[in-house]
Design a protein around this motif. Structure first.
Motif, PDB file in Angstrom:
ATOM      1  N   ALA A  45     -12.581 -61.215  12.416  1.00  0.00           N
ATOM      2  CA  ALA A  45     -13.368 -60.120  12.996  1.00  0.00           C
ATOM      3  C   ALA A  45     -12.745 -58.742  12.737  1.00  0.00           C
ATOM      4  O   ALA A  45     -13.358 -57.719  13.030  1.00  0.00           O
ATOM      5  CB  ALA A  45     -13.520 -60.342  14.502  1.00  0.00           C
ATOM      6  N   LEU A  46     -11.530 -58.712  12.192  1.00  0.00           N
ATOM      7  CA  LEU A  46     -10.883 -57.416  11.930  1.00  0.00           C
ATOM      8  C   LEU A  46     -11.601 -56.676  10.795  1.00  0.00           C
ATOM      9  O   LEU A  46     -11.901 -57.267   9.765  1.00  0.00           O
ATOM     10  CB  LEU A  46      -9.415 -57.646  11.558  1.00  0.00           C
ATOM     11  N   THR A  47     -11.898 -55.397  11.023  1.00  0.00           N
ATOM     12  CA  THR A  47     -12.476 -54.576   9.951  1.00  0.00           C
ATOM     13  C   THR A  47     -11.553 -53.389   9.697  1.00  0.00           C
ATOM     14  O   THR A  47     -10.871 -52.911  10.611  1.00  0.00           O
ATOM     15  CB  THR A  47     -13.876 -54.030  10.327  1.00  0.00           C
ATOM     16  N   THR A  48     -11.573 -52.920   8.446  1.00  0.00           N
ATOM     17  CA  THR A  48     -10.749 -51.754   8.130  1.00  0.00           C
ATOM     18  C   THR A  48     -11.273 -50.532   8.889  1.00  0.00           C
ATOM     19  O   THR A  48     -10.490 -49.646   9.241  1.00  0.00           O
ATOM     20  CB  THR A  48     -10.727 -51.486   6.606  1.00  0.00           C
ATOM     21  N   ALA A  49     -12.575 -50.489   9.161  1.00  0.00           N
ATOM     22  CA  ALA A  49     -13.140 -49.374   9.940  1.00  0.00           C
ATOM     23  C   ALA A  49     -12.527 -49.335  11.343  1.00  0.00           C
ATOM     24  O   ALA A  49     -12.158 -48.256  11.839  1.00  0.00           O
ATOM     25  CB  ALA A  49     -14.654 -49.506  10.023  1.00  0.00           C
ATOM     26  N   ALA A  50     -12.407 -50.506  11.970  1.00  0.00           N
ATOM     27  CA  ALA A  50     -11.824 -50.561  13.322  1.00  0.00           C
ATOM     28  C   ALA A  50     -10.360 -50.126  13.291  1.00  0.00           C
ATOM     29  O   ALA A  50      -9.892 -49.413  14.184  1.00  0.00           O
ATOM     30  CB  ALA A  50     -11.962 -51.962  13.903  1.00  0.00           C
ATOM     31  N   VAL A  51      -9.644 -50.541  12.251  1.00  0.00           N
ATOM     32  CA  VAL A  51      -8.228 -50.178  12.134  1.00  0.00           C
ATOM     33  C   VAL A  51      -8.087 -48.669  11.935  1.00  0.00           C
ATOM     34  O   VAL A  51      -7.275 -48.005  12.600  1.00  0.00           O
ATOM     35  CB  VAL A  51      -7.559 -50.951  10.975  1.00  0.00           C
ATOM     36  N   ALA A  52      -8.902 -48.119  11.023  1.00  0.00           N
ATOM     37  CA  ALA A  52      -8.822 -46.671  10.752  1.00  0.00           C
ATOM     38  C   ALA A  52      -9.149 -45.882  12.019  1.00  0.00           C
ATOM     39  O   ALA A  52      -8.454 -44.914  12.358  1.00  0.00           O
ATOM     40  CB  ALA A  52      -9.780 -46.298   9.614  1.00  0.00           C
ATOM     41  N   ALA A  53     -10.192 -46.304  12.732  1.00  0.00           N
ATOM     42  CA  ALA A  53     -10.587 -45.611  13.966  1.00  0.00           C
ATOM     43  C   ALA A  53      -9.454 -45.654  14.977  1.00  0.00           C
ATOM     44  O   ALA A  53      -9.100 -44.635  15.589  1.00  0.00           O
ATOM     45  CB  ALA A  53     -11.852 -46.248  14.548  1.00  0.00           C
ATOM     46  N   ARG A  54      -8.827 -46.815  15.112  1.00  0.00           N
ATOM     47  CA  ARG A  54      -7.726 -46.972  16.072  1.00  0.00           C
ATOM     48  C   ARG A  54      -6.544 -46.066  15.706  1.00  0.00           C
ATOM     49  O   ARG A  54      -5.872 -45.523  16.582  1.00  0.00           O
ATOM     50  CB  ARG A  54      -7.294 -48.441  16.082  1.00  0.00           C
ATOM     51  N   ALA A  55      -6.319 -45.902  14.392  1.00  0.00           N
ATOM     52  CA  ALA A  55      -5.193 -45.067  13.953  1.00  0.00           C
ATOM     53  C   ALA A  55      -5.575 -43.586  13.895  1.00  0.00           C
ATOM     54  O   ALA A  55      -4.749 -42.744  13.555  1.00  0.00           O
ATOM     55  CB  ALA A  55      -4.700 -45.538  12.589  1.00  0.00           C
TER      56      ALA A  55
END
Lengths: 214, 214
Positions: A45-55
């Protein structure tokens, strides 16, 4: 040659360092965000969009550093595992093994345990991730156990082992099995219980290596 | 009382058996198809449509038996594990442990190993599946090890263990770690290597339990 850098030509002194790491702080923020999202959502379920938003950055920034979700997760796993296996020479095999098992118990439970569980789950069918985990997580444990055993043999505490290839599995297999092969979620295990479990597994590990348990 | 069965009242003799299993052969075909698809595609990519097609039946037939993909996979895992742990009393702790470790090595490698790897991977973030696997796969191993240890204590081969709860992890943890926590794919391990690995782990297991290794 096509221009791939800035649209205006800066003077050499003004050229920022290209490639990675050009901003170690941002790299670190992205890797930390990857681990956080991984722990919450798992690999699938991990997306790069979610990671970028979190960072607090963009996916474009993320993709300038890592070309895929898999690359990103492998980098995060490698960063995560750094410093997990600091060998401490306590002067005796029992103390050395106790320190190792307590470190493993801590790493396999709590928030970090949730991350490791997500990584190991995905690695069961993702060879690239499995290879990265082997290099980043397993190999350092095996090296640390190798050092513990060598010192113990040198001190005459245990006989030279017949089958050095298997020592890593023999020493850490039980604690991995205990925390991961059950319905027990790693973040439901409090630190005191994790440490107590490590200490309960210690006499078995010591005996398996041919040491005396008093 | 509300009627919960048929909408018309047939004579008893004409009533087909409701619920499952009404056709054990078809149930078995669906469960076997589930394991085959699971081994090929893993849990995330498995669809009930693919399982039904493989079994030569319809998804409607499948859903009359299991209400979800998760239910279906849990039933398949339970069926798969039946008969995995037949305790054999060889008359000595070394023989009993050798038989157990060889059984585990066989189950963890080959085609079955691929299925188990998919199940364990998914169970790291699926609590219902983790509970089902604990009941279907882990609990029988732990019971078998309990029996082996009791007989060994009764024969005076090992001292009574201090911490019986951990014996399962101590005995099978190393072999699970060896075959699953690496980039090595289970179907790349041939049966002879699997058995040899079990035999190499035997002296460690025996010593861990306090037995003599000659």
């Amino acid at each position: 040659m096509p221009r791939t850098t800035a649209t205006t030509a800066p003077t050499p002194a003004a050229v920022p360092r290209r490639g990675r790491p050009r901003d170690a702080g941002r790299d670190r923020a992205l890797l930390d965000a990857t681990l956080a999202v991984l722990g919450e959502s798992g690999y699938a379920a991990l997306t790069t969009a979610a990671v970028a938003a979190r960072a607090g950055t963009s996916t474009a920034t993320l993709y300038r550093r890592w070309s895929s979700k898999e690359d990103l997760v492998i980098a995060a796993a490698t960063t995560y595992s750094e410093g997990l296996d600091v060998d401490t020479d306590t002067g005796g095999v029992e103390g050395d093994l106790r320190a190792l098992l307590r470190d493993k118990a801590a790493a396999l439970t709590g928030e970090g345990g949730r991350v490791l569980r997500a990584l190991i789950g995905e690695a069961t069918h993702n060879t690239a991730l499995a290879e990265a985990l082997t290099a980043a997580v397993l190999a350092p444990v095996h090296r640390r156990i190798g050092g513990i055993v060598r010192r113990a043999v040198a001190r005459g505490e245990i006989p030279p082992p017949a089958d050095t290839d298997l020592l890593g599995d023999v020493v850490v297999g039980p604690i991995v099995s205990h925390f991961f092969l059950t319905a027990r979620l790693p973040d439901q295990v409090d630190p005191a219980t994790a440490e107590a479990t490590a200490d309960r597994l210690l006499p078995f590990a010591l005996r398996a290596l041919g040491g005396q348990v008093f």
